[in-house]
Design an enzyme around this catalytic site. Structure first.
Site: not given
Length: 241
Positions: A17, A105
């Site tokens: 990202h 994550e």
């Protein structure tokens, strides 16, 4: 070279990202990663978190009503230090998007890695397929315990098996740095040192690397990973919230 027309072989574009407000704060002081101020942090104006990055990179451009396709991502207004403004994004002409819960994550302790309620994302990303996410609230993230590296690798292995079982020959995966690092660092052990150096290094914000995943066993058990830069547009995008 691997023949990408063969079964159990995928061309996958792995993307981290774009820059988030938690990244900026974390570079200034690592302790900021523990702050609730950056809970499920949005992207800065230089970035655009995983769902936002996927929509910005693979979406159909600015949404102007149903005339240019269904709404993929709702517009955001500015909130200084927390949220950068952006226009609504269309799903017209773009590949389908699927959210996969465990493609996330490093879990635990850091509020920036905790997700919001599923209903929030469904409203913000109407054209995304959330059918694989079963719980309304985040049941994976915990406030007191940080996930171990072996656990991240196990999530990564499960995700790769899921990718190999899909019918599309080309996919894009937009996700997070620790997940990418630990998932890919266990693969490509027999490759040339130059390839391993590219495959196993840390991802920068918004960096993309293209690989060919090949399962010679045909059972999604043994994986061999090789590096091939470039590649055509993906036929499906998969990403973590």
């Amino acid at each position: 070279m691997v023949d990408t027309a063969q079964p159990h072989t995928k061309v996958v574009h792995f993307v981290r990202h774009g820059e988030g407000f938690h990244n900026v704060a974390g570079r200034a002081d690592q302790a900021n990663y523990l702050s609730r101020e950056y809970y499920d942090a949005h992207l800065t104006e230089n970035g655009w978190r995983a769902l936002e990055t996927a929509a910005g990179a693979f979406g159909g451009g600015e949404w102007r009503g149903q005339g240019n396709g269904p709404l993929l991502m709702a517009a955001l207004e500015s909130e200084p230090g927390k949220q950068a403004p952006h226009a609504a994004i269309s799903a017209g002409g773009c590949p389908p998007f699927i959210a996969w819960e465990e493609c996330r994550e490093h879990l635990g302790r850091h509020p920036c890695d905790q997700r919001r309620a599923l209903s929030h994302y469904k409203a913000a990303f109407p054209a995304v397929d959330f059918c694989l996410i079963k719980s309304e609230e985040d049941e994976l993230w915990t406030p007191d315990t940080r996930e171990g590296h072996a656990e991240i690798r196990a999530r990564g292995a499960a995700f790769l098996r899921w990718l190999l079982a899909r019918p599309e020959p080309r996919l894009a995966v937009v996700t997070h740095s620790s997940f990418l690092f630990f998932m890919l660092s266990t693969l490509g052990g027999q490759c040339d040192a130059r390839i391993k150096g590219e495959l196993h290094r840390w991802y920068e914000n918004c960096e993309m690397r293209t690989v060919v995943l090949a399962d010679a066993s045909g059972a999604s058990a043994g994986l061999d990973l090789n590096w091939f830069p470039g590649g055509p547009h993906p036929s499906r995008a998969a990403f973590g919230a």
